[in-house]
Design an enzyme around this catalytic site. Structure first.
Site, PDB file in Angstrom:
ATOM      1  N   SER A  34       0.834  -1.190   0.000  1.00 49.46           N
ATOM      2  CA  SER A  34       0.000   0.000   0.000  1.00 49.46           C
ATOM      3  C   SER A  34       0.879   1.254   0.000  1.00 49.46           C
ATOM      4  CB  SER A  34      -0.966  -0.039   1.190  1.00 49.46           C
ATOM      5  OG  SER A  34      -1.999   0.909   1.049  1.00 49.46           O
ATOM      6  N   ASP A  94      -6.010  -3.455  -2.486  1.00 47.49           N
ATOM      7  CA  ASP A  94      -4.946  -3.207  -1.510  1.00 47.49           C
ATOM      8  C   ASP A  94      -4.372  -4.492  -0.906  1.00 47.49           C
ATOM      9  OD1 ASP A  94      -3.489  -2.340   0.852  1.00 47.49           O
ATOM     10  OD2 ASP A  94      -4.540  -0.441   0.646  1.00 47.49           O
TER      11      ASP A  94
END
Length: 321
Positions: free
Chosen positions: A60, A188
Protein backbone atom coordinates in the site's frame (compact mmCIF):
# COMPACT_ATOMS: atom_id res chain seq x y z
CA UNK A 1 20.16 -3.71 -13.26
CA UNK A 2 21.19 -6.81 -15.24
CA UNK A 3 18.31 -9.08 -14.25
CA UNK A 4 19.29 -11.81 -16.71
CA UNK A 5 22.68 -12.11 -15.02
CA UNK A 6 20.98 -12.14 -11.62
CA UNK A 7 18.66 -14.94 -12.76
CA UNK A 8 21.62 -17.01 -13.91
CA UNK A 9 24.14 -16.24 -11.20
CA UNK A 10 22.16 -15.04 -8.21
CA UNK A 11 21.90 -11.70 -6.43
CA UNK A 12 25.17 -10.08 -5.31
CA UNK A 13 24.44 -9.02 -1.73
CA UNK A 14 25.29 -5.52 -0.53
CA UNK A 15 27.20 -6.79 2.49
CA UNK A 16 28.97 -10.13 2.82
CA UNK A 17 26.67 -13.14 2.71
CA UNK A 18 23.75 -11.55 4.55
CA UNK A 19 20.57 -10.54 2.78
CA UNK A 20 19.34 -7.15 3.95
CA UNK A 21 15.59 -6.65 3.70
CA UNK A 22 13.60 -3.48 4.31
CA UNK A 23 9.88 -4.05 5.04
CA UNK A 24 7.42 -1.14 4.84
CA UNK A 25 3.85 -1.30 6.19
CA UNK A 26 0.70 0.07 4.66
CA UNK A 27 -1.19 2.91 6.31
CA UNK A 28 -2.34 5.56 3.83
CA UNK A 29 -1.09 9.06 4.58
CA UNK A 30 0.73 7.65 7.61
CA UNK A 31 3.43 6.75 5.09
CA UNK A 32 4.84 10.11 6.17
CA UNK A 33 6.25 8.25 9.21
CA UNK A 34 8.47 5.70 7.40
CA UNK A 35 9.38 8.21 4.70
CA UNK A 36 10.64 10.67 7.33
CA UNK A 37 12.50 7.94 9.21
CA UNK A 38 14.24 6.80 6.02
CA UNK A 39 15.08 10.37 5.04
CA UNK A 40 16.97 10.67 8.32
CA UNK A 41 18.55 7.26 7.72
CA UNK A 42 19.85 8.39 4.32
CA UNK A 43 21.13 11.65 5.75
CA UNK A 44 22.93 9.91 8.61
CA UNK A 45 24.44 7.00 6.66
CA UNK A 46 24.93 8.84 3.36
CA UNK A 47 23.59 5.72 1.66
CA UNK A 48 20.59 5.63 -0.61
CA UNK A 49 18.14 3.01 0.59
CA UNK A 50 18.44 1.22 -2.77
CA UNK A 51 22.22 0.92 -2.28
CA UNK A 52 21.96 -0.35 1.29
CA UNK A 53 19.23 -2.99 1.13
CA UNK A 54 19.09 -6.05 -1.12
CA UNK A 55 15.32 -6.27 -1.10
CA UNK A 56 12.46 -3.91 -0.31
CA UNK A 57 9.00 -5.28 0.44
CA UNK A 58 6.23 -2.73 0.74
CA UNK A 59 2.44 -2.76 0.89
CA UNK A 60 0.00 0.00 0.00
CA UNK A 61 1.63 3.30 1.02
CA UNK A 62 4.71 1.21 1.85
CA UNK A 63 4.56 -0.13 -1.71
CA UNK A 64 4.60 3.38 -3.11
CA UNK A 65 7.64 4.15 -0.97
CA UNK A 66 9.32 0.86 -1.93
CA UNK A 67 8.90 1.57 -5.64
CA UNK A 68 10.24 5.11 -5.32
CA UNK A 69 13.20 4.10 -3.17
CA UNK A 70 14.04 1.22 -5.51
CA UNK A 71 14.83 3.61 -8.37
CA UNK A 72 16.92 5.89 -6.20
CA UNK A 73 14.40 8.56 -5.22
CA UNK A 74 15.65 10.30 -2.07
CA UNK A 75 13.40 9.53 0.88
CA UNK A 76 13.13 13.24 1.68
CA UNK A 77 11.55 13.79 -1.74
CA UNK A 78 8.99 11.12 -0.92
CA UNK A 79 8.16 12.94 2.33
CA UNK A 80 7.50 16.08 0.28
CA UNK A 81 5.40 14.02 -2.13
CA UNK A 82 2.99 13.18 0.68
CA UNK A 83 2.94 16.62 2.23
CA UNK A 84 2.38 18.45 -1.04
CA UNK A 85 -0.24 16.07 -2.45
CA UNK A 86 -2.28 14.91 0.56
CA UNK A 87 -5.27 17.10 -0.32
CA UNK A 88 -5.20 15.97 -3.96
CA UNK A 89 -4.93 12.28 -3.08
CA UNK A 90 -7.63 12.30 -0.42
CA UNK A 91 -10.12 14.67 -2.01
CA UNK A 92 -13.53 13.23 -1.17
CA UNK A 93 -16.01 12.46 -3.90
CA UNK A 94 -19.43 13.98 -3.24
CA UNK A 95 -21.04 10.53 -3.17
CA UNK A 96 -17.98 9.24 -1.33
CA UNK A 97 -19.17 11.12 1.73
CA UNK A 98 -21.79 8.41 2.04
CA UNK A 99 -19.23 5.62 2.43
CA UNK A 100 -21.74 2.76 2.34
CA UNK A 101 -22.67 3.63 -1.26
CA UNK A 102 -19.29 3.91 -2.98
CA UNK A 103 -15.59 4.42 -2.38
CA UNK A 104 -14.78 7.67 -0.62
CA UNK A 105 -12.08 8.95 -2.97
CA UNK A 106 -11.42 9.01 -6.68
CA UNK A 107 -7.91 7.80 -7.46
CA UNK A 108 -7.45 10.57 -10.04
CA UNK A 109 -5.25 12.67 -7.78
CA UNK A 110 -3.14 9.69 -6.74
CA UNK A 111 -2.86 8.47 -10.32
CA UNK A 112 -1.75 11.89 -11.54
CA UNK A 113 0.87 12.13 -8.80
CA UNK A 114 2.22 8.64 -9.51
CA UNK A 115 2.32 9.17 -13.27
CA UNK A 116 4.24 12.38 -12.75
CA UNK A 117 6.71 10.83 -10.31
CA UNK A 118 7.31 7.44 -11.97
CA UNK A 119 6.76 8.34 -15.61
CA UNK A 120 7.40 5.29 -17.79
CA UNK A 121 9.42 3.42 -15.16
CA UNK A 122 8.70 -0.29 -14.97
CA UNK A 123 9.41 -2.91 -12.31
CA UNK A 124 12.56 -4.02 -14.16
CA UNK A 125 14.00 -0.51 -13.67
CA UNK A 126 14.39 -1.15 -9.93
CA UNK A 127 17.93 -1.12 -8.55
CA UNK A 128 17.08 -3.57 -5.79
CA UNK A 129 14.80 -6.60 -5.51
CA UNK A 130 11.15 -5.76 -4.93
CA UNK A 131 8.07 -7.52 -3.56
CA UNK A 132 4.84 -5.47 -3.64
CA UNK A 133 1.73 -7.25 -2.26
CA UNK A 134 -1.73 -6.75 -3.73
CA UNK A 135 -4.89 -8.86 -4.13
CA UNK A 136 -6.42 -10.29 -7.31
CA UNK A 137 -10.01 -9.50 -6.54
CA UNK A 138 -11.66 -11.86 -9.03
CA UNK A 139 -9.79 -14.82 -7.54
CA UNK A 140 -9.74 -13.57 -3.94
CA UNK A 141 -6.06 -14.44 -4.19
CA UNK A 142 -2.85 -12.78 -2.97
CA UNK A 143 -0.69 -11.22 -5.65
CA UNK A 144 2.91 -10.08 -5.22
CA UNK A 145 4.50 -7.92 -7.91
CA UNK A 146 8.19 -8.84 -8.12
CA UNK A 147 11.33 -7.84 -9.92
CA UNK A 148 12.60 -10.58 -12.30
CA UNK A 149 15.22 -11.88 -9.88
CA UNK A 150 14.51 -15.60 -10.33
CA UNK A 151 14.35 -17.60 -13.59
CA UNK A 152 10.58 -18.17 -13.29
CA UNK A 153 9.82 -14.47 -12.69
CA UNK A 154 8.94 -12.61 -15.86
CA UNK A 155 5.24 -11.64 -15.66
CA UNK A 156 5.71 -8.40 -13.69
CA UNK A 157 8.95 -7.09 -15.19
CA UNK A 158 7.24 -4.74 -17.66
CA UNK A 159 4.47 -3.54 -15.34
CA UNK A 160 4.46 0.22 -14.97
CA UNK A 161 5.46 1.26 -11.47
CA UNK A 162 2.66 3.83 -11.35
CA UNK A 163 0.07 1.09 -12.01
CA UNK A 164 1.58 -1.23 -9.41
CA UNK A 165 1.55 1.61 -6.88
CA UNK A 166 -2.15 2.18 -7.57
CA UNK A 167 -2.89 -1.53 -7.30
CA UNK A 168 -1.18 -2.12 -3.97
CA UNK A 169 -2.89 0.92 -2.40
CA UNK A 170 -6.47 0.45 -3.67
CA UNK A 171 -7.99 0.04 -0.19
CA UNK A 172 -11.64 -1.07 -0.28
CA UNK A 173 -14.07 1.73 0.68
CA UNK A 174 -11.27 4.26 0.07
CA UNK A 175 -10.20 3.83 -3.58
CA UNK A 176 -11.53 1.90 -6.59
CA UNK A 177 -9.92 -1.34 -7.76
CA UNK A 178 -7.20 -1.10 -10.43
CA UNK A 179 -6.39 -3.14 -13.53
CA UNK A 180 -2.73 -3.64 -14.44
CA UNK A 181 -1.78 -4.62 -17.99
CA UNK A 182 -5.41 -5.53 -18.71
CA UNK A 183 -5.43 -8.20 -16.00
CA UNK A 184 -7.85 -8.91 -13.15
CA UNK A 185 -8.81 -6.05 -10.82
CA UNK A 186 -6.29 -5.52 -8.01
CA UNK A 187 -7.00 -4.15 -4.56
CA UNK A 188 -4.95 -3.21 -1.51
CA UNK A 189 -2.36 -5.76 -0.39
CA UNK A 190 -2.98 -4.63 3.18
CA UNK A 191 -5.92 -7.02 3.31
CA UNK A 192 -3.45 -9.89 3.76
CA UNK A 193 0.02 -8.36 4.09
CA UNK A 194 -0.26 -4.89 5.60
CA UNK A 195 3.00 -5.71 7.36
CA UNK A 196 4.81 -7.55 4.53
CA UNK A 197 7.74 -8.83 6.59
CA UNK A 198 6.66 -12.47 6.14
CA UNK A 199 6.53 -11.91 2.37
CA UNK A 200 10.16 -10.82 2.51
CA UNK A 201 11.21 -13.81 4.60
CA UNK A 202 9.40 -16.20 2.24
CA UNK A 203 11.08 -14.58 -0.77
CA UNK A 204 14.48 -14.91 0.89
CA UNK A 205 13.73 -18.60 1.38
CA UNK A 206 12.94 -18.88 -2.35
CA UNK A 207 16.39 -17.40 -2.97
CA UNK A 208 17.88 -20.14 -0.74
CA UNK A 209 18.72 -17.89 2.20
CA UNK A 210 18.28 -19.44 5.62
CA UNK A 211 17.01 -17.36 8.52
CA UNK A 212 20.58 -17.08 9.83
CA UNK A 213 21.52 -15.11 6.69
CA UNK A 214 18.58 -12.69 6.69
CA UNK A 215 18.58 -9.31 8.41
CA UNK A 216 15.38 -7.28 8.34
CA UNK A 217 14.41 -3.74 9.25
CA UNK A 218 10.61 -3.48 9.47
CA UNK A 219 9.02 -0.01 9.70
CA UNK A 220 5.39 0.68 10.61
CA UNK A 221 3.28 3.74 9.95
CA UNK A 222 2.43 4.72 13.51
CA UNK A 223 0.09 2.53 15.54
CA UNK A 224 -2.67 3.30 18.03
CA UNK A 225 -4.91 1.37 20.38
CA UNK A 226 -7.90 -0.09 18.55
CA UNK A 227 -10.56 1.37 20.83
CA UNK A 228 -13.87 0.42 19.22
CA UNK A 229 -16.89 -0.52 21.30
CA UNK A 230 -17.61 -4.26 21.29
CA UNK A 231 -21.21 -3.47 20.32
CA UNK A 232 -19.86 -2.83 16.82
CA UNK A 233 -18.55 -6.39 16.65
CA UNK A 234 -21.72 -7.81 18.20
CA UNK A 235 -23.84 -6.07 15.59
CA UNK A 236 -21.33 -7.22 12.95
CA UNK A 237 -22.86 -5.08 10.22
CA UNK A 238 -21.03 -3.28 7.46
CA UNK A 239 -22.88 -0.11 8.34
CA UNK A 240 -21.59 -0.26 11.93
CA UNK A 241 -18.04 -1.22 11.00
CA UNK A 242 -17.63 1.11 8.00
CA UNK A 243 -13.93 2.03 7.65
CA UNK A 244 -13.16 0.43 11.01
CA UNK A 245 -13.21 -2.95 9.26
CA UNK A 246 -10.23 -1.96 7.12
CA UNK A 247 -8.39 -0.68 10.20
CA UNK A 248 -9.19 -3.85 12.17
CA UNK A 249 -7.95 -6.08 9.34
CA UNK A 250 -4.75 -4.12 8.84
CA UNK A 251 -3.87 -3.77 12.52
CA UNK A 252 -4.44 -7.43 13.36
CA UNK A 253 -2.45 -8.64 10.37
CA UNK A 254 0.35 -6.19 11.13
CA UNK A 255 0.72 -7.43 14.70
CA UNK A 256 0.56 -11.08 13.65
CA UNK A 257 3.24 -10.65 10.99
CA UNK A 258 5.47 -8.79 13.45
CA UNK A 259 5.32 -11.62 15.97
CA UNK A 260 5.97 -14.31 13.34
CA UNK A 261 8.91 -12.39 11.87
CA UNK A 262 10.46 -11.87 15.31
CA UNK A 263 10.06 -15.58 16.13
CA UNK A 264 11.72 -16.62 12.88
CA UNK A 265 14.55 -14.10 12.64
CA UNK A 266 15.12 -13.47 16.36
CA UNK A 267 18.14 -11.17 16.73
CA UNK A 268 18.27 -10.51 13.00
CA UNK A 269 15.05 -8.51 13.11
CA UNK A 270 14.26 -4.94 14.18
CA UNK A 271 10.81 -3.38 14.21
CA UNK A 272 10.37 0.40 14.23
CA UNK A 273 7.02 1.96 15.03
CA UNK A 274 5.49 4.62 17.26
CA UNK A 275 2.45 4.41 19.51
CA UNK A 276 0.35 7.47 18.67
CA UNK A 277 -2.22 8.54 21.26
CA UNK A 278 -5.01 9.50 18.86
CA UNK A 279 -5.98 7.48 15.77
CA UNK A 280 -4.84 9.01 12.50
CA UNK A 281 -7.10 8.13 9.57
CA UNK A 282 -5.63 6.71 6.39
CA UNK A 283 -7.01 9.72 4.52
CA UNK A 284 -5.91 12.45 6.96
CA UNK A 285 -4.83 15.68 5.27
CA UNK A 286 -4.49 18.28 8.05
CA UNK A 287 -0.96 19.66 8.12
CA UNK A 288 -0.59 19.68 11.95
CA UNK A 289 -1.37 15.95 12.01
CA UNK A 290 1.12 15.23 9.25
CA UNK A 291 3.68 17.28 11.18
CA UNK A 292 2.96 15.07 14.20
CA UNK A 293 3.84 12.01 12.12
CA UNK A 294 7.13 13.65 11.14
CA UNK A 295 7.83 14.45 14.78
CA UNK A 296 7.11 10.86 15.83
CA UNK A 297 9.44 9.58 13.11
CA UNK A 298 12.26 11.85 14.24
CA UNK A 299 11.78 10.71 17.83
CA UNK A 300 11.78 7.07 16.74
CA UNK A 301 14.97 7.63 14.75
CA UNK A 302 16.70 9.23 17.73
CA UNK A 303 15.74 6.24 19.91
CA UNK A 304 16.64 3.55 17.44
CA UNK A 305 19.37 4.50 14.99
CA UNK A 306 22.10 2.86 17.05
CA UNK A 307 19.99 -0.30 17.10
CA UNK A 308 19.69 -0.15 13.32
CA UNK A 309 23.48 0.10 13.11
CA UNK A 310 23.86 -2.78 15.54
CA UNK A 311 21.45 -4.91 13.55
CA UNK A 312 23.53 -4.66 10.41
CA UNK A 313 26.92 -4.55 12.08
CA UNK A 314 26.51 -6.93 15.03
CA UNK A 315 24.08 -9.44 16.51
CA UNK A 316 21.69 -7.25 18.53
CA UNK A 317 17.90 -7.02 18.16
CA UNK A 318 15.14 -5.04 19.82
CA UNK A 319 11.61 -3.97 18.95
CA UNK A 320 11.10 -0.25 19.33
CA UNK A 321 7.63 1.23 19.88
Amino acid sequence: MDWENIKNNGWATRHGKELRILSLDGGGIRGVFPATFLAMFEEETRYKVSDYFDMIVGTSTGGILALGLSIGMPAKDLVDLYLENANKIFKKKWFGRFGALTHQYSNDGLRQMLDQKFGDKIIADAKTMLCIPSVEHGKASPKVFKTPHLPTYFVDANCRMSSVALATSAAPTYFPAVQTNGSDCKIDGGLWANNPSIVGIAEAHALNYGVESIKMLSIGTGCHMYAVNNNVAKASSLLRYRERLVELTMQSQTAGAHHMASYMLKDHYLRIDSLIKKPIKLGETRRPVLSLLQHEAREAFARSFLMVQNLFESEQQLSVV
